[in-house]
Design an enzyme around this catalytic site. Structure first.
Site, mmCIF file in Angstrom:
data_model
loop_
_atom_site.group_PDB
_atom_site.id
_atom_site.type_symbol
_atom_site.label_atom_id
_atom_site.label_comp_id
_atom_site.label_asym_id
_atom_site.label_seq_id
_atom_site.Cartn_x
_atom_site.Cartn_y
_atom_site.Cartn_z
ATOM 1 N N HIS A 14 72.690 -42.453 -41.074
ATOM 2 C CA HIS A 14 72.097 -43.694 -41.619
ATOM 3 C C HIS A 14 72.421 -44.811 -40.631
ATOM 4 O O HIS A 14 73.520 -45.344 -40.609
ATOM 5 C CB HIS A 14 72.687 -44.019 -42.995
ATOM 6 N N HIS A 16 70.905 -48.361 -38.432
ATOM 7 C CA HIS A 16 69.904 -49.400 -38.127
ATOM 8 C C HIS A 16 69.987 -49.730 -36.646
ATOM 9 O O HIS A 16 71.026 -50.171 -36.169
ATOM 10 C CB HIS A 16 70.168 -50.667 -38.948
ATOM 11 N N LYS A 96 62.514 -43.125 -46.482
ATOM 12 C CA LYS A 96 63.530 -43.974 -47.086
ATOM 13 C C LYS A 96 62.907 -44.892 -48.129
ATOM 14 O O LYS A 96 62.014 -45.683 -47.811
ATOM 15 C CB LYS A 96 64.199 -44.820 -45.982
ATOM 16 N N HIS A 135 67.925 -46.093 -51.241
ATOM 17 C CA HIS A 135 68.883 -47.197 -51.396
ATOM 18 C C HIS A 135 69.010 -47.425 -52.903
ATOM 19 O O HIS A 135 68.125 -48.015 -53.513
ATOM 20 C CB HIS A 135 68.372 -48.457 -50.689
ATOM 21 N N HIS A 169 74.483 -44.467 -48.554
ATOM 22 C CA HIS A 169 75.669 -45.346 -48.578
ATOM 23 C C HIS A 169 76.243 -45.555 -49.977
ATOM 24 O O HIS A 169 76.262 -46.662 -50.479
ATOM 25 C CB HIS A 169 75.383 -46.690 -47.892
ATOM 26 N N ASP A 241 75.531 -46.716 -41.641
ATOM 27 C CA ASP A 241 74.824 -47.922 -42.074
ATOM 28 C C ASP A 241 75.187 -49.093 -41.160
ATOM 29 O O ASP A 241 75.198 -50.242 -41.588
ATOM 30 C CB ASP A 241 75.109 -48.268 -43.545
HETATM 31 C C1 NCD Z 1 71.036 -53.257 -43.938
HETATM 32 C C2 NCD Z 1 70.261 -54.028 -42.872
HETATM 33 O O1 NCD Z 1 70.751 -55.057 -42.423
HETATM 34 O O2 NCD Z 1 69.190 -53.566 -42.472
HETATM 35 N N1 NCD Z 1 72.046 -54.112 -44.487
HETATM 36 C C3 NCD Z 1 73.167 -53.717 -45.132
HETATM 37 O O3 NCD Z 1 73.895 -54.569 -45.634
HETATM 38 N N2 NCD Z 1 73.501 -52.457 -45.247
HETATM 39 C C4 NCD Z 1 70.084 -52.740 -44.953
HETATM 40 C C5 NCD Z 1 70.675 -51.748 -45.905
HETATM 41 O O4 NCD Z 1 70.973 -50.602 -45.532
HETATM 42 O O5 NCD Z 1 70.858 -52.101 -47.074
HETATM 43 ZN ZN ZN Z 2 71.181 -49.260 -44.244
#
Ligand code: NCD
Ligand code: ZN
Length: 337
Positions: A14, A16, A96, A135, A169, A241
Site C-alpha cells: 500500500h 502512494h 481500490k 479504505h 491499513h 501507506d
Molecule cells: C493518504 C494520502 O495522502 O493519499 N493519506 C493518509 O493519511 N493515509 C490517503 C489514504 O490512504 O487514506
Molecule cells: Zn493510503
C-alpha cells in the site's frame, strides 16, 4: 543478537507515489529497498482507465531509478463492467475502493457502499479474480470510523465469498478480529500504526507528520495490530501507506493526512521485530504473505540490513519538491548495508 539481516524481495502492499515532481523524488526511495509495491490510484484525476493505469506505470518506471523494483498499479473503484475488467485484468493488481471524501483525493469515491448496488462490479471482480482493496472508514466520529465500517466489511465478505478483500491499513482490534472470521478478508498494516497511538499525534504538542487517515487509535488497538504483525499472521501484509505531502502542506493550518515512511520502513521494521524477538517472522510480514495473498512472484532482490546507527534526514528534497519523513533527525538502530 543479530548484526545483519537479509530479506528476500520486500514488498510494500500500500504505497502512494503521487505524480510528476513528487513521484520523481519519492519513487527511488521505495525502489531502493523494495522489490515491488502496490501503488494507490488516488491521483487527480484518479486512475480509472487502462490508458491511465499503463501511463502511470510507465511514469513510475521512468522515475524509479532501480530496475529491480516493480510497481503494481491499481484502479480507483467505480462501477466497471465485466468486459472492461476482463480487458484490464492483467495490467492491474487490484481495485481500490474509497468511501467518497474520506481521505486525500477520494472525492470521486463511493457515496454509499451498498452490496446490491455494487453487485455487478463486485461479481465481475470475483469471477475475474481481481482483489478489492478497501479504505474502511465511515464518516462518523473520527475515532469510531473504522469500527463503524466493520458491518460493511462483513456484508461484503458474506455477499461475495469468492472476492478477495483487503482491509487496507487496519488500525483497530475490531478489524484484526475479522481476519479469522471470514476466509476472504485480508489486511495491510502500516509501520506507523504498529508504533504510535493517538497520544503520539495529539497527546502533547500536535505532531503533523504523524497525522494520517485512519488516525492512530488506542493502546489496545496498537497491541492487537502488533500481535498479528509480529506473528506474521498469514492474512496480514505490510503496506506502508507512505503518503508524501510537501512540508508546507503538513506544517500549516489544515494539515494534510499522511505519514511519509518509505525511506525508513524496512530499517524501523527490523528494529521493531528485533525488539520483540521476532526477526525471523519479518520476511513473512514484508514479502511472503503478500505473495500468497495476491498469488504472484516478485522480482528477486536481496536486501541486507546491518545493525548500525543511522540518522534519518530532516527532509528529502529534489525536483522542486520536498517531504519530511517520519523520525526526521532521529537515530535508527538498523541501516541499509
Ligand atoms: C493518504 C494520502 O495522502 O493519499 N493519506 C493518509 O493519511 N493515509 C490517503 C489514504 O490512504 O487514506
Ligand atoms: Zn493510503
Amino acid at each position: 543478537m543479530s548484526t545483519e539481516l537479509t530479506l528476500q524481495s520486500p514488498l510494500d502492499m500500500h504505497l502512494h507515489l503521487r505524480d510528476e515532481e513528487m513521484l520523481k523524488l519519492v519513487a527511488p526511495l521505495t525502489a531502493q529497498t523494495f522489490a515491488g509495491a502496490l501503488i494507490m490510484p488516488n491521483l487527480v484525476p484518479p486512475v480509472t482507465t487502462k490508458e491511465s493505469a499503463l501511463a502511470y506505470k510507465q511514469r513510475i518506471n521512468d522515475a524509479k531509478k532501480y530496475s529491480d523494483f516493480e510497481p503494481y498499479v491499481t484502479l480507483f473503484f467505480q462501477e466497471y463492467n465485466y468486459d472492461f475488467l476482463k480487458e484490464i485484468k492483467d495490467d492491474i493488481i487490484g481495485i481500490k475502493l474509497y468511501p467518497a471524501g474520506i481521505t486525500t483525493n477520494s472525492e470521486g469515491g463511493v457515496a454509499a457502499i451498498d452490496a446490491e448496488a455494487l453487485r455487478p462490479t463486485l461479481e465481475a471482480m470475483s469471477e475475474l479474480k481481481i482483489p478489492l482493496c478497501i479504505h474502511g472508514e465511515t464518516n462518523g466520529f473520527v475515532m469510531d470510523r473504522e469500527k463503524e465500517f466493520v458491518p460493511v466489511y462483513e456484508a461484503l465478505a458474506k455477499e461475495f465469498p469468492n472476492l478477495k478483500i483487503i482491509m487496507e491499513h487496519i488500525t483497530t482490534k475490531d478489524s484484526v478480529e475479522l481476519l479469522d472470521k471470514y476466509d476472504n478478508l485480508h489486511a495491510t498494516i502500516t509501520l506507523h500504526h504498529l508504533l504510535i497511538t493517538l497520544d503520539d499525534v495529539a497527546g502533547g504538542m500536535l505532531q503533523p507528520h504523524l497525522f494520517c487517515k485512519p488516525i492512530a487509535k488506542r493502546y489496545e488497538d496498537r497491541d492487537a495490530l502488533l500481535k498479528v504483525a509480529l506473528e506474521a499472521h498469514p492474512k496480514v501484509m505490510f503496506g506502508s501507506d507512505s503518503a508524501p505531502h510537501p512540508k508546507h502542506k503538513k506544517e500549516c493550518c489544515g494539515c494534510a493526512a499522511g505519514v511519509f515512511t518509505a525511506p525508513i520502513a524496512l530499517q524501523v521494521l527490523a528494529e521493531l521485530f528485533e525488539e520483540h524477538g521476532k526477526l525471523d517472522n519479518l520476511e513473512k510480514f514484508v514479502s511472503l504473505n503478500a505473495q500468497s495473498v495476491y498469488e504472484f512472484t516478485p522480482v528477486e532482490k536481496t536486501i541486507t540490513l546491518i545493525k548500525q546507527d543511522c540518522i534519518v534526514p530532516e527532509i528529502y528534497e529534489g525536483f522542486g519538491e520536498n517531504v519530511v519523513p517520519m523520525y526526521a533527525g532521529e537515530t535508527l538502530k538498523w541501516s541499509l548495508s
